[in-house]
Design a protein around this motif. Structure first.
Motif, PDB file in Angstrom:
ATOM      1  N   UNK A 179       0.696  -1.236   0.041  1.00  0.00           N
ATOM      2  CA  UNK A 179       0.034   0.014  -0.108  1.00  0.00           C
ATOM      3  C   UNK A 179       0.899   1.201   0.099  1.00  0.00           C
ATOM      4  N   UNK A 181       4.054   1.451  -0.936  1.00  0.00           N
ATOM      5  CA  UNK A 181       4.754   1.677  -2.040  1.00  0.00           C
ATOM      6  C   UNK A 181       4.218   1.918  -3.437  1.00  0.00           C
ATOM      7  N   UNK A 182       2.829   1.419  -3.389  1.00  0.00           N
ATOM      8  CA  UNK A 182       2.184   1.556  -4.750  1.00  0.00           C
ATOM      9  C   UNK A 182       1.382   2.982  -4.564  1.00  0.00           C
ATOM     10  N   UNK A 183       1.352   3.570  -3.418  1.00  0.00           N
ATOM     11  CA  UNK A 183       0.808   4.985  -3.291  1.00  0.00           C
ATOM     12  C   UNK A 183      -0.599   4.883  -2.933  1.00  0.00           C
ATOM     13  N   UNK A 184      -1.097   3.707  -2.935  1.00  0.00           N
ATOM     14  CA  UNK A 184      -2.705   3.678  -2.489  1.00  0.00           C
ATOM     15  C   UNK A 184      -2.983   4.135  -0.949  1.00  0.00           C
ATOM     16  N   UNK A 185      -1.847   4.133  -0.183  1.00  0.00           N
ATOM     17  CA  UNK A 185      -2.047   4.639   1.183  1.00  0.00           C
ATOM     18  C   UNK A 185      -2.182   5.854   1.018  1.00  0.00           C
ATOM     19  N   UNK A 186      -1.293   6.655   0.219  1.00  0.00           N
ATOM     20  CA  UNK A 186      -1.290   8.144   0.028  1.00  0.00           C
ATOM     21  C   UNK A 186      -2.756   8.348  -0.534  1.00  0.00           C
ATOM     22  N   UNK A 187      -3.131   7.837  -1.345  1.00  0.00           N
ATOM     23  CA  UNK A 187      -4.619   8.002  -1.858  1.00  0.00           C
ATOM     24  C   UNK A 187      -5.795   8.081  -0.976  1.00  0.00           C
ATOM     25  N   UNK A 188      -5.607   6.933  -0.199  1.00  0.00           N
ATOM     26  CA  UNK A 188      -6.417   6.604   0.856  1.00  0.00           C
ATOM     27  C   UNK A 188      -6.201   7.867   1.930  1.00  0.00           C
ATOM     28  N   UNK A 189      -4.985   8.342   2.110  1.00  0.00           N
ATOM     29  CA  UNK A 189      -4.867   9.351   2.996  1.00  0.00           C
ATOM     30  C   UNK A 189      -5.508  10.696   2.838  1.00  0.00           C
ATOM     31  N   UNK A 190      -5.315  10.788   1.419  1.00  0.00           N
ATOM     32  CA  UNK A 190      -6.163  12.027   0.867  1.00  0.00           C
ATOM     33  C   UNK A 190      -7.612  11.777   0.380  1.00  0.00           C
ATOM     34  N   UNK A 191      -8.192  10.953   1.603  1.00  0.00           N
ATOM     35  CA  UNK A 191      -9.631  10.879   1.234  1.00  0.00           C
ATOM     36  C   UNK A 191     -10.308  10.919   2.719  1.00  0.00           C
ATOM     37  N   UNK A 346       2.959   8.716  10.643  1.00  0.00           N
ATOM     38  CA  UNK A 346       3.701   8.621   8.977  1.00  0.00           C
ATOM     39  C   UNK A 346       3.279   9.689   8.397  1.00  0.00           C
ATOM     40  N   UNK A 347       2.418  10.633   8.837  1.00  0.00           N
ATOM     41  CA  UNK A 347       2.226  11.767   8.158  1.00  0.00           C
ATOM     42  C   UNK A 347       2.788  13.006   8.508  1.00  0.00           C
TER      43      UNK A 347
END
Lengths: 348, 248
Positions: A179, A181-191, A346-347
C-alpha cells in the motif's frame, strides 16, 4: 539471539508443574519396621524439579484444583495404602487399596505423560526396599481433562494459533508495504477515510480470513486426525478472530518500519522464534526455564494456545476461558491503537 | 477569483525538513479557482512534498497550508479534492471497475450514481472498453489513465496531479494535457507537477521551483517575455541562473 532463545527453550525439561497431592495413608508395621509409610515415601520420591506439590485437604479439593487449572494433576494415595500393600504381598488374592490414583489434566499430553512417569518412578522407589515384589498399581483411568486426547488434540490448537498468527502477520506486512509503495496509502490518506477506519477495515478482513483458515484446519483435524472438540466451538473461533486482529495490528506496526517487502520478510525470524518457542505451541510452556516463563505471557499467542486447548480439550466454557479472551482482546486493542498511531505518525 | 473566496490551494511560506534535508524552504504558491497551475522543477525540488503538505499527508514545520480555505489536513473539504499520486496508486489485482468502486465507496459516493460516474470518467480517459480488465494487465499509459479516473470518481473541484506524465509516451502526453484543459473548462481547479518543463505551456500559470523555493511564477507567456526566451525550458534555466546570481 535466536540460538540463545532456542537453546533455553528447547533444552529444558518440563519443570515446576503444580500437582495437588493427597496422602490418606497411615503407617503400618512390616518386618522389623514399625511405622512403614509407603504413601509418605512416594510423596518424598516425587521428582522435586518436575513437581511442585500443592497441598490439598481431600480428593474433592484436589480434583477441584485441577478443574480450575491450578494444578495439572491430582495424586491421591488412598487410606491404608501401606497396610493393604503389605497384605497383598502375602496374599495374592487380597483386594484392597493398592492403587495410587493419578487424575490428570491431559490438555497438554507431554506434561501429563511426564507427570505420570514421575509418579510411577516414585512408586517404584518407595517399594524398592521392601525386598519383595509389591503389587501396587497406578490408576490413571479417570483423567479430569482430555480422556481420549491424543497428540493431535494437543497439537492442533498450537498449529491453528501458529498458522493464524503467521499468515495474518505476513499478509498484513506485505499488504501494507505494498500500500505504501504503490501509493494507495497516500490516495486513501487524501480521502475521507480515517486511519482508525483503515485499521478496522483491515482487522475485519483479516479476522474473516483467519476464521476461514481455522474452519479448514478444524475440519481437517476432526475428519482426518479424529480430534475431539469438547467445548463450544464458537469460543474457539472467537479466540482465533481476536488473535487475528491482534496479529494484523502488529503487522501494520511492523510494516511501518519496513520500506520494502524484502525488509519486511527480515522481521519474520523475530516474530516466529518467540512465538514458536515461548507460547507452548509444540513445546510446553512448562518446559521453559522458570525465569523465562513470564516472557511467555508477554506473547499474545500463548493466550490463544492455552485458550484453544482449554476450550477444545478441557471443554471449558466462557466463564473459565474469559481471562484468555480478555488478555487477547487487550493485546488486540493496544496493537490497534498503536497501529493507528503509527499511521498517523507517518504523516509527519 | 471573487474577493473573499479562498483559493483552491494555498501554501504560504511553508517550510519542511526531513532530517538535515530542507525539502521546502519558504514555498509560497496559490492555485486559484478554475486555474490550471503547473508546478515545475527538477526531481527533488520539493514538488511532491508541497502536495503532501497541502493534502495533509505530511505536516509542515512552519507556514500555512490550506485547501479551499481549510488548514491542512483539510479533512472537511477532502471530498472536493481528487489526488493522483506519482505512483499509479491502484490495486493491481483488481479490475479497473473494482478500483473505481473502491474509491467511490471510500469517498462515500451515492451507489446510485456509480455506474454513471464510472462511465463518464472512463470515457474521459478513453478507457471505457477496459473497465473489466485487471489493472495488472494494462499498459503503463492505461494504468496512468486509470489512476486519473480513480481520482475523479467523486467529481472533485480540485484535482492535484503529481507527475502524471512520467513514463507516458509523447502522443499520450499531448492527449493528457487536452484532458486537463477540458477539465479546466469545466471549472475545475488543477495543480500539476512535472519535470517536463516544456509541456506546461498550456497552464494558466506556472511556478518554477528549485530547492524548495519558488524562483519564478507567472503565465507562461510572461515568463518567456521576462527572460526573452522562446521556450519554458530556456526561461526556467534563465531564472535558475538569475536565482543563483542573486543569492550565491
Amino acid at each position: 539471539m535466536a540460538m540463545f532463545v532456542f537453546g533455553l527453550a528447547f533444552s529444558g525439561n518440563v519443570s515446576d508443574i503444580p500437582v495437588a497431592v493427597v496422602n490418606h495413608d497411615s503407617p503400618a508395621a512390616f518386618g522389623n519396621q514399625t511405622d512403614l509409610s509407603l504413601g509418605a515415601s512416594i510423596v518424598e520420591h516425587l521428582d522435586p524439579d518436575l513437581i511442585r506439590m500443592v497441598p490439598a485437604a481431600d480428593e474433592a479439593a484436589a480434583v477441584a484444583m485441577v478443574e480450575r487449572g491450578e494444578a495439572r494433576a491430582a495424586v491421591i494415595i488412598p487410606r491404608d495404602f501401606t497396610r493393604d500393600v503389605i497384605a497383598s504381598i502375602f496374599n495374592a488374592s487380597f483386594r484392597g487399596n493398592t492403587s495410587v490414583f493419578v487424575r490428570l489434566d491431559r490438555s497438554n499430553v507431554n506434561v501429563a505423560a511426564d507427570l505420570e512417569r514421575a509418579v510411577a518412578v516414585a512408586m517404584q522407589e518407595a517399594v524398592k526396599d521392601l525386598g519383595r515384589p509389591a503389587p501396587i498399581k497406578l490408576d490413571d483411568s479417570q483423567p479430569i481433562y482430555g480422556k481420549d486426547a491424543k497428540f493431535a488434540d494437543f497439537f492442533i490448537p498450537g498449529i491453528m494459533t501458529f498458522a493464524v498468527f503467521l499468515l495474518t502477520n505476513l499478509l498484513t506486512i506485505t499488504g501494507f508495504v505494498q500500500e505504501r509503495l504503490a501509493g494507495t496509502l497516500d490516495r486513501l490518506g487524501a480521502s475521507p477515510l480515517t486511519e482508525g477506519e483503515l485499521v478496522l477495515g483491515y482487522s475485519l478482513g483479516y479476522s474473516l480470513v483467519a476464521l476461514l483458515q481455522s474452519v479448514i484446519l478444524i475440519t481437517v483435524a476432526v475428519v482426518v486426525f479424529q480430534i475431539t472438540i469438547v467445548g463450544p466451538i464458537a469460543l474457539a473461533f472467537l479466540i482465533v478472530a481476536l488473535l487475528a486482529i491482534a496479529s494484523q495490528a502488529l503487522g501494520i506496526l511492523l510494516s511501518a518500519a519496513a520500506r520494502t517487502e524484502a525488509q519486511a520478510v527480515q522481521f519474520l525470524p523475530f516474530l516466529v522464534f518467540p512465538v514458536f518457542l515461548l507460547s507452548g505451541i509444540f513445546w510446553p510452556v512448562e518446559a521453559i526455564p522458570v525465569w523465562l516463563r513470564p516472557l511467555s505471557w508477554a506473547v499474545p499467542t500463548t493466550y490463544a494456545v492455552e485458550g484453544l486447548r482449554s476450550v477444545m480439550i478441557r471443554g471449558w466454557g466462557l466463564e473459565r476461558v474469559a481471562p484468555f479472551i480478555l488478555a487477547l482482546a487487550l493485546f488486540g486493542l493496544v496493537f490497534l491503537v498503536l497501529a493507528r498511531l503509527s499511521l498517523k505518525r507517518s504523516r509527519r | 477569483m471573487e474577493a473573499g473566496e479562498p483559493p483552491a490551494l494555498l501554501l504560504d511560506a511553508v517550510e519542511k525538513s526531513f532530517g538535515e534535508v530542507k525539502a521546502l524552504d519558504g514555498l509560497t504558491l496559490r492555485v486559484g479557482r478554475g486555474e490550471l497551475y503547473g508546478l515545475l522543477g527538477p526531481n527533488g525540488a520539493g514538488k511532491t512534498t508541497a502536495i503532501r503538505v497541502a493534502l495533509g499527508l505530511a505536516r509542515q514545520d512552519a507556514g500555512r497550508a490550506e485547501v479551499f480555505g481549510v488548514p491542512s489536513p483539510p479533512r472537511s473539504v477532502i471530498q472536493r479534492v481528487g489526488f493522483v499520486p506519482q505512483e499509479p496508486a491502484l490495486y493491481r489485482d483488481l479490475t479497473v471497475r473494482e478500483n473505481l468502486e473502491l474509491f467511490a465507496a471510500v469517498f462515500g459516493l451515492d451507489r446510485a450514481r456509480w455506474a454513471d460516474r464510472f462511465l463518464r470518467v472512463l470515457k474521459f480517459v478513453e478507457l471505457d472498453s477496459k473497465a473489466d480488465e485487471v489493472v495488472r494487465n494494462l499498459s503503463g499509459g492505461q494504468v496512468r489513465r486509470t489512476s486519473i479516473a480513480a481520482a475523479m470518481v467523486h467529481d472533485p473541484d480540485l484535482l492535484v496531479l503529481d507527475e502524471p506524465t512520467v513514463g507516458v509516451d509523447p502522443e499520450l502526453r499531448v492527449s493528457f494535457w487536452d484532458h486537463f484543459a477540458s477539465l479546466k473548462d469545466q471549472g475545475k481547479s488543477i495543480l500539476i507537477t512535472t519535470h517536463y518543463v516544456a509541456e506546461a505551456s498550456r497552464c494558466d500559470r506556472v511556478g518554477f521551483v528549485r530547492a524548495g523555493k519558488l524562483v519564478a511564477e507567472g503565465p507562461p507567456a510572461d515568463l518567456l517575455a521576462r527572460t526573452s526566451t522562446s521556450s519554458l525550458e530556456d526561461a526556467f534555466l534563465a531564472f535558475l541562473r538569475r536565482d543563483r546570481g542573486e543569492s550565491p
